[in-house]
Design a protein around this motif. Structure first.
Motif, PDB file in Angstrom:
ATOM      1  N   PRO A 166      -5.966   2.905 -11.528  1.00 48.68           N
ATOM      2  CA  PRO A 166      -6.797   2.543 -10.380  1.00 48.68           C
ATOM      3  C   PRO A 166      -7.251   1.091 -10.325  1.00 48.68           C
ATOM      4  CG  PRO A 166      -7.453   4.688 -11.210  1.00 48.68           C
ATOM      5  CD  PRO A 166      -6.446   4.143 -12.169  1.00 48.68           C
ATOM      6  N   VAL A 167      -7.923   0.605 -11.344  1.00 39.15           N
ATOM      7  CA  VAL A 167      -8.493  -0.745 -11.281  1.00 39.15           C
ATOM      8  C   VAL A 167      -7.388  -1.795 -11.196  1.00 39.15           C
ATOM      9  CG1 VAL A 167      -9.891  -2.456 -12.498  1.00 39.15           C
ATOM     10  CG2 VAL A 167     -10.591  -0.046 -12.492  1.00 39.15           C
ATOM     11  N   ARG A 168      -6.338  -1.634 -12.003  1.00 39.10           N
ATOM     12  CA  ARG A 168      -5.223  -2.575 -11.973  1.00 39.10           C
ATOM     13  C   ARG A 168      -4.561  -2.595 -10.592  1.00 39.10           C
ATOM     14  NH1 ARG A 168      -2.455  -0.702 -15.913  1.00 39.10           N
ATOM     15  NH2 ARG A 168      -3.286  -2.086 -17.525  1.00 39.10           N
ATOM     16  N   ALA A 169      -4.412  -1.413  -9.994  1.00 39.48           N
ATOM     17  CA  ALA A 169      -3.767  -1.320  -8.684  1.00 39.48           C
ATOM     18  C   ALA A 169      -4.589  -2.027  -7.609  1.00 39.48           C
ATOM     19  CB  ALA A 169      -3.561   0.140  -8.311  1.00 39.48           C
ATOM     20  N   VAL A 170      -5.903  -1.846  -7.650  1.00 37.76           N
ATOM     21  CA  VAL A 170      -6.767  -2.491  -6.656  1.00 37.76           C
ATOM     22  C   VAL A 170      -6.714  -4.010  -6.796  1.00 37.76           C
ATOM     23  CG1 VAL A 170      -9.197  -2.819  -5.987  1.00 37.76           C
ATOM     24  CG2 VAL A 170      -8.292  -0.517  -6.349  1.00 37.76           C
ATOM     25  N   LEU A 205      -4.843   0.918   1.181  1.00 34.71           N
ATOM     26  CA  LEU A 205      -6.178   1.279   0.695  1.00 34.71           C
ATOM     27  C   LEU A 205      -7.058   0.048   0.511  1.00 34.71           C
ATOM     28  CD1 LEU A 205      -6.960   3.974  -1.993  1.00 34.71           C
ATOM     29  CD2 LEU A 205      -8.122   1.768  -2.049  1.00 34.71           C
ATOM     30  N   VAL A 206      -6.544  -0.986  -0.126  1.00 33.53           N
ATOM     31  CA  VAL A 206      -7.338  -2.190  -0.376  1.00 33.53           C
ATOM     32  C   VAL A 206      -7.623  -2.937   0.925  1.00 33.53           C
ATOM     33  CG1 VAL A 206      -7.403  -4.423  -1.548  1.00 33.53           C
ATOM     34  CG2 VAL A 206      -6.527  -2.411  -2.744  1.00 33.53           C
ATOM     35  N   MET A 207      -6.643  -3.024   1.802  1.00 32.84           N
ATOM     36  CA  MET A 207      -6.851  -3.698   3.082  1.00 32.84           C
ATOM     37  C   MET A 207      -7.885  -2.965   3.925  1.00 32.84           C
ATOM     38  SD  MET A 207      -2.956  -4.918   4.057  1.00 32.84           S
ATOM     39  CE  MET A 207      -3.440  -5.630   5.635  1.00 32.84           C
ATOM     40  N   THR A 211      -7.969   8.713  -5.914  1.00 31.88           N
ATOM     41  CA  THR A 211      -9.433   8.769  -5.994  1.00 31.88           C
ATOM     42  C   THR A 211     -10.001   7.615  -6.812  1.00 31.88           C
ATOM     43  OG1 THR A 211      -9.384  11.182  -5.816  1.00 31.88           O
ATOM     44  CG2 THR A 211     -11.409  10.196  -6.652  1.00 31.88           C
ATOM     45  N   GLY A 212      -9.423   7.363  -7.976  1.00 35.12           N
ATOM     46  CA  GLY A 212      -9.906   6.290  -8.823  1.00 35.12           C
ATOM     47  C   GLY A 212      -9.787   4.934  -8.157  1.00 35.12           C
ATOM     48  N   ALA A 213      -8.680   4.723  -7.459  1.00 32.36           N
ATOM     49  CA  ALA A 213      -8.480   3.453  -6.766  1.00 32.36           C
ATOM     50  C   ALA A 213      -9.484   3.283  -5.636  1.00 32.36           C
ATOM     51  CB  ALA A 213      -7.057   3.358  -6.232  1.00 32.36           C
ATOM     52  N   LEU A 214      -9.775   4.374  -4.924  1.00 29.46           N
ATOM     53  CA  LEU A 214     -10.748   4.282  -3.843  1.00 29.46           C
ATOM     54  C   LEU A 214     -12.139   3.974  -4.396  1.00 29.46           C
ATOM     55  CD1 LEU A 214     -11.192   4.488  -0.793  1.00 29.46           C
ATOM     56  CD2 LEU A 214     -11.730   6.916  -1.118  1.00 29.46           C
ATOM     57  N   MET A 215     -12.487   4.584  -5.531  1.00 25.54           N
ATOM     58  CA  MET A 215     -13.775   4.291  -6.151  1.00 25.54           C
ATOM     59  C   MET A 215     -13.832   2.835  -6.608  1.00 25.54           C
ATOM     60  SD  MET A 215     -15.001   7.722  -8.187  1.00 25.54           S
ATOM     61  CE  MET A 215     -13.592   7.886  -9.273  1.00 25.54           C
ATOM     62  N   ALA A 216     -12.732   2.344  -7.176  1.00 23.16           N
ATOM     63  CA  ALA A 216     -12.682   0.947  -7.609  1.00 23.16           C
ATOM     64  C   ALA A 216     -12.788   0.005  -6.419  1.00 23.16           C
ATOM     65  CB  ALA A 216     -11.389   0.685  -8.383  1.00 23.16           C
TER      66      ALA A 216
END
Length: 330
Positions: free
Chosen positions: A67-71, A79-81, A100-105
């Protein structure tokens, strides 16, 4: 009211996501959408264009991504945009069925935390026997918690239950292994005192997990480790029960006749216990509403997640949370 949508997240993206979007645009006349994703895939599916703008996002964060690395690395992902649009105040809230983890990050690092909130919480709404439902937090944003965090969860959950779910004086329960005041571990004992002393909370004491689906409380607070296990236990139990019921009702000609006679009642029972009717899980404690729709969301589930984000933005829930957290620290 403009919301940002991640069209590429989830098991059934973008087809079911855009089907939910189309329904939302029909039912909510004031709704405007920024839809992030693969323009070539989204455009043929989108029915309404006057109040919806597709913003091409060439990348996607997968469920297998860290998640964090992807964001941090996938800045051009849908998702990031989407999260960046909220941070830039181009949209009032956002919805994704993705990682889910990426969205939280993205919520923490891009949208940002409300000043004074120590730990944002993941807050799904569960069905109950009476159909009213309850919100539980934290359901997995943070494995560990301090008593002060549970107090903040209670404040955030109460604001949401009152302003979005329309519950006057929401009942707040502390998830524990017994209802007695002295039950539990050091965390729950200390949290019990903080919740009892909070003047603006309708704290009803400890509640047991076996009573949750009976509607014992409107808001249930716990640490993220426990909450996530409760979440997955309820989801798994519901799926298993419906699977066993289906097997029993199709086992013989007699049971099939009975199932046919009970068709409407069984459909009503399924709808009452369907997570899709309750929207997604909110990430409470952020500067703007961020809604995590279920990864397997169909059009109906995603529609209700959009509806949830819309209501939270209209009610200005983050601002109310910030005000109440600030007043509690004075």
């Amino acid at each position: 009211m403009k919301l940002a949508i991640d069209a590429m997240g989830g098991d059934h993206a973008p087809e079911q996501i855009i089907a939910g979007v189309n329904r939302a645009l029909k039912d909510m006349p004031d709704l405007e959408l920024l839809i992030f994703g693969d323009q070539a895939k989204i455009a043929p599916l989108l029915e309404e264009s006057a109040r919806a703008e597709i913003v091409h996002a060439p990348d996607v964060i997968l469920g297998t991504d860290e998640p964090v690395r992807a964001v941090r690395r996938k800045k051009d992902s849908s998702l990031v945009m989407m999260a960046q649009a909220v941070a830039d105040q181009q949209a009032a809230a956002c919805v994704s069925a993705g990682n889910t983890g990426a969205l939280m990050a993205a919520g923490l690092f891009v949208v940002g935390r409300i000043e004074g909130v120590e730990r944002p919480a993941l807050a799904p709404t569960f069905p109950t026997v009476d159909g009213a439902g309850f919100v539980m937090l934290d359901a997995g944003a943070n494995s560990d918690a301090k008593p002060e965090h549970l107090l903040q969860y209670a404040v955030m959950g109460s604001v949401y239950a009152e302003k979005v779910r329309g519950i006057e004086k929401p009942r707040v329960g502390l998830l524990n292994i017994g209802t007695e005041e002295k039950k539990g571990n050091d965390l729950t004992k200390a949290a019990y005192k903080l919740l009892s002393d909070a003047p603006d909370l309708h704290f009803i004491g400890n509640v047991e997990s076996r009573e949750l689906l009976n509607g014992v409380a409107d808001v249930v607070v716990t640490d993220g480790f426990t909450g996530n296990m409760v979440l997955k236990t309820i989801e798994g139990s519901a799926l298993s029960i419906f699977s066993m019921l289906k097997t029993a009702l199709t086992a013989s000609a007699k049971s099939k006749i009975g199932a046919l006679l009970l068709k409407d009642e069984l459909r009503g029972l399924k709808n009452k216990m369907d997570y899709a009717e309750y929207g997604g899980a909110g990430l409470f404690g952020l500067r703007a509403p961020v809604i995590k729709a279920h990864g397997s969301s169909d059009a109906n589930a995603f529609y209700h997640a959009i509806e949830q984000a819309h209501k939270m933005a209209q009610a200005n829930v983050p601002a109310i949370i910030q005000s109440q957290i600030a007043s509690g620290k004075e």
